[in-house]
Design an enzyme around this catalytic site. Structure first.
Site, PDB file in Angstrom:
ATOM      1  N   ALA A  34       1.067  -1.545   0.177  1.00 22.45           N
ATOM      2  CA  ALA A  34      -0.334  -0.007  -0.131  1.00 22.45           C
ATOM      3  C   ALA A  34       0.857   1.197   0.221  1.00 22.45           C
ATOM      4  O   ALA A  34       1.908   1.075   0.648  1.00 22.45           O
ATOM      5  CB  ALA A  34      -1.243   0.314   0.575  1.00 22.45           C
ATOM      6  N   GLY A  36       0.706  -4.669   0.638  1.00 15.75           N
ATOM      7  CA  GLY A  36      -0.445  -5.324  -0.408  1.00 15.75           C
ATOM      8  C   GLY A  36      -0.278  -5.683  -1.576  1.00 15.75           C
ATOM      9  O   GLY A  36      -1.794  -6.163  -1.985  1.00 15.75           O
ATOM     10  N   GLU A  64      -0.963  -9.544  -0.702  1.00 13.04           N
ATOM     11  CA  GLU A  64      -2.100  -9.956  -0.378  1.00 13.04           C
ATOM     12  C   GLU A  64      -2.985  -9.930  -1.249  1.00 13.04           C
ATOM     13  O   GLU A  64      -3.090  -9.975  -1.574  1.00 13.04           O
ATOM     14  CB  GLU A  64      -2.991  -7.863   1.202  1.00 13.04           C
ATOM     15  CG  GLU A  64      -2.531  -8.660   2.153  1.00 13.04           C
ATOM     16  CD  GLU A  64      -2.649  -6.832   3.140  1.00 13.04           C
ATOM     17  OE1 GLU A  64      -1.733  -6.346   2.143  1.00 13.04           O
ATOM     18  OE2 GLU A  64      -3.432  -7.379   4.097  1.00 13.04           O
ATOM     19  N   GLU A  69       4.338  -5.213   7.487  1.00 10.72           N
ATOM     20  CA  GLU A  69       3.850  -3.928   7.864  1.00 10.72           C
ATOM     21  C   GLU A  69       4.808  -3.405   9.834  1.00 10.72           C
ATOM     22  O   GLU A  69       4.255  -2.501  10.122  1.00 10.72           O
ATOM     23  CB  GLU A  69       2.349  -4.342   7.482  1.00 10.72           C
ATOM     24  CG  GLU A  69       1.796  -4.194   6.692  1.00 10.72           C
ATOM     25  CD  GLU A  69       1.350  -5.312   5.635  1.00 10.72           C
ATOM     26  OE1 GLU A  69       2.304  -6.256   6.482  1.00 10.72           O
ATOM     27  OE2 GLU A  69       0.697  -4.836   4.911  1.00 10.72           O
TER      28      GLU A  69
HETATM   29  N1  COA Z   1       4.603   3.006   0.073  1.00  6.39           N
HETATM   30  C1  COA Z   1       5.447   4.901  -1.707  1.00  6.39           C
HETATM   31  N2  COA Z   1       6.381   4.454  -1.935  1.00  6.39           N
HETATM   32  C2  COA Z   1       6.989   3.240  -1.815  1.00  6.39           C
HETATM   33  C3  COA Z   1       6.581   2.113  -1.590  1.00  6.39           C
HETATM   34  C4  COA Z   1       5.428   1.990  -0.977  1.00  6.39           C
HETATM   35  N3  COA Z   1       5.548   0.456  -0.236  1.00  6.39           N
HETATM   36  N4  COA Z   1       7.386   0.707  -1.934  1.00  6.39           N
HETATM   37  C5  COA Z   1       8.801   1.487  -2.242  1.00  6.39           C
HETATM   38  N5  COA Z   1       7.791   2.814  -2.346  1.00  6.39           N
HETATM   39  C6  COA Z   1       8.696   4.444  -3.593  1.00  6.39           C
HETATM   40  C7  COA Z   1      10.164   4.616  -2.840  1.00  6.39           C
HETATM   41  O1  COA Z   1       9.436   5.750  -1.580  1.00  6.39           O
HETATM   42  C8  COA Z   1      10.934   4.926  -3.975  1.00  6.39           C
HETATM   43  O2  COA Z   1      10.243   6.329  -3.789  1.00  6.39           O
HETATM   44  P1  COA Z   1      11.258   7.827  -4.263  1.00  6.39           P
HETATM   45  O3  COA Z   1      12.568   7.489  -5.604  1.00  6.39           O
HETATM   46  O4  COA Z   1      10.354   9.019  -4.990  1.00  6.39           O
HETATM   47  O5  COA Z   1      11.868   8.071  -2.938  1.00  6.39           O
HETATM   48  C9  COA Z   1      10.603   4.482  -5.469  1.00  6.39           C
HETATM   49  O6  COA Z   1       8.951   3.980  -4.530  1.00  6.39           O
HETATM   50  C10 COA Z   1      11.876   3.350  -4.930  1.00  6.39           C
HETATM   51  O7  COA Z   1      11.756   2.524  -3.840  1.00  6.39           O
HETATM   52  P2  COA Z   1      13.155   2.196  -2.941  1.00  6.39           P
HETATM   53  O8  COA Z   1      12.646   2.188  -1.744  1.00  6.39           O
HETATM   54  O9  COA Z   1      14.374   3.872  -3.426  1.00  6.39           O
HETATM   55  O10 COA Z   1      14.158   0.920  -3.879  1.00  6.39           O
HETATM   56  P3  COA Z   1      14.830   0.389  -3.467  1.00  6.39           P
HETATM   57  O11 COA Z   1      15.440  -0.775  -4.735  1.00  6.39           O
HETATM   58  O12 COA Z   1      15.977   0.720  -2.597  1.00  6.39           O
HETATM   59  O13 COA Z   1      13.720  -1.013  -1.953  1.00  6.39           O
HETATM   60  C11 COA Z   1      12.127  -1.741  -1.339  1.00  6.39           C
HETATM   61  C12 COA Z   1      12.634  -1.547  -2.619  1.00  6.39           C
HETATM   62  C13 COA Z   1      10.938  -2.618  -1.325  1.00  6.39           C
HETATM   63  C14 COA Z   1      12.718  -3.181  -0.507  1.00  6.39           C
HETATM   64  C15 COA Z   1      11.855  -0.559  -0.225  1.00  6.39           C
HETATM   65  O14 COA Z   1      10.852   0.444  -1.772  1.00  6.39           O
HETATM   66  C16 COA Z   1      10.449  -0.857  -0.016  1.00  6.39           C
HETATM   67  O15 COA Z   1      10.734  -1.356   1.890  1.00  6.39           O
HETATM   68  N6  COA Z   1       9.316  -0.845   0.179  1.00  6.39           N
HETATM   69  C17 COA Z   1       8.207  -0.426   1.334  1.00  6.39           C
HETATM   70  C18 COA Z   1       7.754  -2.122   1.528  1.00  6.39           C
HETATM   71  C19 COA Z   1       6.862  -2.143   2.383  1.00  6.39           C
HETATM   72  O16 COA Z   1       6.746  -1.945   3.457  1.00  6.39           O
HETATM   73  N7  COA Z   1       5.795  -2.102   1.926  1.00  6.39           N
HETATM   74  C20 COA Z   1       4.569  -2.400   2.804  1.00  6.39           C
HETATM   75  C21 COA Z   1       3.965  -1.174   3.500  1.00  6.39           C
HETATM   76  S1  COA Z   1       2.340  -1.478   4.199  1.00  6.39           S
END
Ligand code: COA
Length: 260
Positions: A66, A111, A114, A134
């Protein structure tokens, strides 16, 4: 939400639904979740659609969760309403009377995991990673993850993912039954389309009743589930598809199912 954040395309009777926010790793904001619900309803209502594939744009992510930006300042009542709205959409995916396949092309987190769980089957690329992180954000899954994950992979494995916030790779997902099959990233689209095509070759009516029997039965004691199965078996026996399928077998020809 920009119009192009959810892409729809048809391929030989299979509706491809692509979450298209690659710059944000296809994170689902609330508007996208609502659009997803509309797209699923439309696929259900369209007689030309035999099966659905859900995937994410780009090579890095299916859906990375999400949209965390929408969590800022979220109050308890609003968060509960958000979860209920998302659950309704994901329940509609799980309840669609046509096969829905997730083509998991990278991160399926929060999400996104999910969403993959709400689909009936999952084809994963070798670079897929599944997880429910989460708790690292001080949250729990709100779109059915605590319920569907434990039902699919069992309590111990589900709690491992929920309590560590860690991820599993495609090979582990396959071993756990979280992925039906794993293919190279370049073969993912073809593998998902092939599985969808195979499900499209059986009677659509029987497919709908298989989906219904399994979905309802998983929430019931075995004996009650068997009652549901027998009732649906009876409905199939009264169908044109059953007459056509059995006649085609005996006449050594391919069946022409109408879904009636
Ligand atoms: N919500 C909002 N933005 C998200 C996102 C999310 N769930 N997951 C990734 N993004 C965004 C990042 O903020 C970043 O945006 P920016 O370039 O404007 O800063 C972009 O997507 C790329 O992500 P980034 O974190 O730079 O890539 P990465 O390769 O370093 O890491 C992940 C990849 C998936 C490990 C990392 O993005 C992450 O941990 N995301 C969240 C996962 C999460 O907690 N999901 C559950 C949410 S309830």
């Amino acid at each position: 939400m920009a119009d192009d954040e959810l892409l729809l395309a048809d391929e030989s009777g299979v509706r491809w639904i692509t979450v298209n926010r690659p710059a944000k790793l296809n994170a689902l904001n609330r508007a996208l979740v609502a659009r997803l619900g509309e797209a699923i309803a439309a696929a259900g209502a369209d007689g030309a659609v035999r099966a659905v594939v859900v995937t994410g744009a780009g090579e890095k992510a299916f859906v990375a969760g999400a949209d965390i930006a929408e969590f800022v300042g979220l109050g308890a009542a609003e968060a509960r309403a958000m979860a209920r709205a998302g659950q309704a959409v994901f329940d509609a995916i799980a309840g669609l009377p046509k096969p829905v396949i997730a083509a998991v092309n990278g991160f399926a987190l929060g999400g996104g995991c999910e969403l993959a769980l709400a689909c009936h089957m999952r084809v994963a690329a070798t670079n897929a990673r599944f997880g429910q992180p989460e708790a690292k954000l001080g949250l729990i899954p709100g779109y059915g993850g605590t319920q569907r994950l434990a039902r699919l992979v069992g309590q111990g494995r589900a709690l491992e993912l929920l309590l560590t916030g860690g991820t599993v790779d495609a090979a582990t997902a396959l071993a756990w039954g979280l992925a039906n099959r794993v293919v190279e990233p370049g073969e993912l689209r073809a593998a998902a389309q092939k599985l969808a095509d195979e499900t499209g070759a059986v009677s659509p009516l029987a497919a709908a009743r298989c989906l219904e029997a399994v979905r309802i039965g998983l929430d019931l004691p075995l004996g009650r589930g068997e009652e549901v199965e027998a009732a649906l078996f009876g409905l199939c026996a009264a169908s044109e598809d059953m007459r056509e399928g059995t006649a085609a077998f005996l006449e050594k020809r391919a069946p022409r199912f109408t879904g009636r």
